[in-house]
Design a protein around this motif. Sequence first.
Motif, PDB file in Angstrom:
ATOM      1  N   UNK A   1       0.821  -1.209   0.000  1.00 36.94           N
ATOM      2  CA  UNK A   1       0.000   0.000   0.000  1.00 36.94           C
ATOM      3  C   UNK A   1       0.861   1.269   0.000  1.00 36.94           C
ATOM      4  N   UNK A   2       1.959   1.239   0.790  1.00 35.53           N
ATOM      5  CA  UNK A   2       2.793   2.444   0.845  1.00 35.53           C
ATOM      6  C   UNK A   2       3.851   2.445  -0.256  1.00 35.53           C
ATOM      7  N   UNK A   3       3.880   1.383  -1.076  1.00 35.58           N
ATOM      8  CA  UNK A   3       4.823   1.378  -2.197  1.00 35.58           C
ATOM      9  C   UNK A   3       6.125   0.683  -1.902  1.00 35.58           C
TER      10      UNK A   3
ATOM     11  N   UNK B   1      11.901   5.763   0.869  1.00 36.12           N
ATOM     12  CA  UNK B   1      11.191   4.545   1.265  1.00 36.12           C
ATOM     13  C   UNK B   1      11.191   4.352   2.775  1.00 36.12           C
TER      14      UNK B   1
ATOM     15  N   UNK C   1       8.320   6.183   4.026  1.00 32.07           N
ATOM     16  CA  UNK C   1       7.079   5.450   3.768  1.00 32.07           C
ATOM     17  C   UNK C   1       6.943   4.241   4.693  1.00 32.07           C
TER      18      UNK C   1
ATOM     19  N   UNK D   1       4.296  13.487  -4.361  1.00 31.81           N
ATOM     20  CA  UNK D   1       3.785  12.133  -4.130  1.00 31.81           C
ATOM     21  C   UNK D   1       3.319  11.970  -2.685  1.00 31.81           C
TER      22      UNK D   1
ATOM     23  N   UNK E   1      -0.277  11.121  -1.190  1.00 32.37           N
ATOM     24  CA  UNK E   1      -0.382   9.905  -0.378  1.00 32.37           C
ATOM     25  C   UNK E   1      -1.068  10.186   0.965  1.00 32.37           C
TER      26      UNK E   1
ATOM     27  N   UNK F   1      -4.652  10.392   0.412  1.00 32.37           N
ATOM     28  CA  UNK F   1      -5.205   9.043   0.224  1.00 32.37           C
ATOM     29  C   UNK F   1      -5.419   8.334   1.558  1.00 32.37           C
TER      30      UNK F   1
END
Lengths: 261, 377, 310
Positions: free
Chosen positions: A139-141, A157, A160, A190, A194, A197
């Motif tokens: 979900x978070x990539x 990352x 995230x 981004x 996010x 979202x």
Amino acid sequence: MATLLEAKGVSKKFGGLTAVDTLDYSVEANAINSIIGPNGAGKTTFFNIVTGYYKPTTGTVQFDGHDIAGLAPHRLTRYGIGRTFQTIRLFGHLSALENVLIGMHHWLRSPWWSDLLKLRSTLREEAEAIRHGEELLAYVGLKGFEDVESRNLPYGLQRRLEIARALATRPKLLLLDEPTAGMNPNETKDMTAFIRRLRDERGLTILLIEHDMHVVMTISDKVTVLDYGRKISEGKPSDVQQDTRVIEAYLGSRALKMIKN
Amino acid sequence: MSALISRWRSIPRWAQLVILAAVVIFVPPVINIVERQTGFGLLTQVNRALIYVSLALGLNIVVGFAGLLDLGYAAFFAIGAYTFGILTWPSLRLDFSFFIAIWVCVLVAALFGMLIGAPTLRLRGDYLAIVTLAFGEIIPPLVRNLDNITIRIGDLVLVESFNLTNGPLGMKPLGRPNFGIVESIAGLSPGQLDPGVNPTFWYFIIVILVLVVLSASRRFEDSRIGRAWRAIREDETAARFMGVNTVRVKLLAFAFGASFSGLAGAVFASMLGAIFPELFRFQVSVFLLIIVILSGAGSVWGVLIGGLLISTFDGVLLAQIMPSIFPNSDVQSLRWVFFGIGLIAVMLFRPQGLFGHLGQRQRASQPVKEAAHGDAA
Amino acid sequence: MDPQLEAFLRQVLVGLSIGCYLALIALGYTMVYGIVELINFAHGDLFTFGFFISLTIWGLFDVPTPLEGAWILALPAIAIVVILLSGGLNVVIERVAYRPLRGASKLAPLITAVGMSFMLEAIFAYIWGANQINYPRFIPTTNFLNDFSRIIRFTPRDILLFGVTIPAMIGLTLFIDRTRLGKAMRAAAQDREAAAMMGINVNRIIAITFFIGGGLAGVAGMVYGLYTGSGRFIMGFEFGLFAFTAAVLGGIGNIRGAVLGAFIIGMVQAMSDLYIGGEWSRVIIFSLLILMLVFRPSGILGSTTSVEKV
């Protein structure tokens, strides 16, 4: 809208220094709120009060019907407060997946003796937790990075992963301490999308500390400006932007920053 | 070395188990032959080494998993051994069976682990290390002085000149495992399975001890509690914010570390048949810490292999082989020089330890910065 | 005189003399902790080093026992050499075993310090022997109080002990309070990064701190030899731990606290020897250490340690 978090008259003093000064503050459910202010304005101190790291010197904090001032951080996590940190604090030698599994620690049930005996309930719960963790990472990539030690992940990352780990605690309120710090404009864009979202898809309430004015003004429902631990302005982004006190306190400090750089 | 490891991983699990079982079973006869050839006492040293491995695995839970520096770990070893002594020393007439006594020792040691842990686990790491050290230093003199206990309340004498530990003289003899039931079922004459001081018997009993401790360690490592231990080792504050009750989790680490040590202490006491306060000095705590750090803190297989190698190095090479090669020099008095240098060198140059990489799952340890750059959700 | 009172007064003097060595060791402990937040476990072994190295230096000359005439001047001369050597050794230890680990976790240098301590002790035992070693009786033990009491003793050795330790404590306090270097040390102790940004060479300050601490411990070892007439390679372990207890008791990082703590520990030991029994002294002092760390980790006079930021 219902009020999820409400702080009344909260102060925090360190010796002679008043980091947060009789602050009243509330967060409505399902909102994105931002706290801004110059360095040392008391933003992180307020986060630390809300997440239980500091006990406020005076004042009360209500969260979701509980009086939470002074409760230990791990108990507040159980009530549904999740957070990230200004400087990334992942468990460096643990894999990305394991980091997320730590977020689930408090709602996983398996007691130590069941771990020891590898009871079927534990095995089932672990498998379920791993599946859920992989979902969160995707979900978070972070799909495909499950087994990478978190200290070896690139910076963006890691940010995230911190959010995924906080999501794993099943928060109602998510506190993000400068989520776009150190990011380039693309990454920042981004991250902004996010965060929105997270609110829209997962029904989270989000409280931000953020220095990037553009981010703050785009996504916030309410912006609060702190200076020397006091609230100097609060309201919709457009209102705050035009508040002269803010321009004075904030642009003053930014101008100072530009000279420094 | 790494080729050997990957080949080992490639064989099926049942074959691994068969090979290991064969090695374990054939160690005593092979060593007996070597002993006869060389005149060194080897199997007793292997037994000692295995006891140390069990202790080190317990310490590994505290230091390696949870990241709590315990400098007084021998205290729990002493508590296990002395609890066993109290339960089985004939003069006290409690006469517990070995198989019951060892589990009582586990519980008592775990209890002491929590007792010392509860007030101290809030302390910063270095203070905790010193508290454990002080606790470890209190136990031997305490045991030495508990041979003449008199408790009075006013004129009422509750206990007079009660000898609990036999002080500096030590407790002797102590209970040994009794296989009477097995003997009667198998039709052997009574006492035929008495381990006495026979190192081969003890070898198998201690192998069972190691297996228990090893499998418990392995199971904890990847479980909910083991993850929480490793998380507080990495960043205790962050773990608290993620919902981990760090005091409780650390208390469990202390309790399990202590209980492993208590179990090993009980078996050790029974094997020696006699215990003295001096067996549990600070040097023992430091030797175990050296095993854990040198082998690779947090790595169960590393501590197993490292523990065997380091104990054998100490008990066979330094204590027996070197003196026989250099009869005129005092090599053994230099053992702490070796260990001290080893500890410093590992901390400086290889903090993951010599065998820390063993048994680690295949994890990408290379930085993946390039590969992931710009990757977005 | 009442024999009980006499025994008590004797132990008061004993407690004061133990307090003197402990203070010299505890000062170094507390200074080092104040700056690098490291429990320098090997610190007590510098005390032992001072004992042995001074013994070796005396052995180079043909010194009359007890000291007489110009030989008395050898006392300060050798003391200075001992200070230089043990201070230098401590600097080397810091450079080799602690400095490379400064960025690592807090426990890493503590572990190397334990390794260093065991290594030093083994080396001492190898060079000077593992048994109790006698120190020449250079200072006579005539009791000045002989006419007054034969139990309470105050001898030329006591004069030496107090004559070395009290000026050293006062000197150190003045040095840290008054001089530029002392000010820099206090600044580095409060916030190392800020001090570095203000242009203080923190590495140099740390080296100086280790030098002073090591020198004080070394000279304490020499005075101990002259005072008690014997010692053993392992003694630094116990003295070091007692001194650490003293430093914690007074408030770690606090110079005056270390001295206060040392005299309290000295008295506790002397009194428990008399009233409870010598075999319990260790248990009592280590219990005190545990209780202090658990219930009042900032000590009596307050400590100077930092708090984690989130």
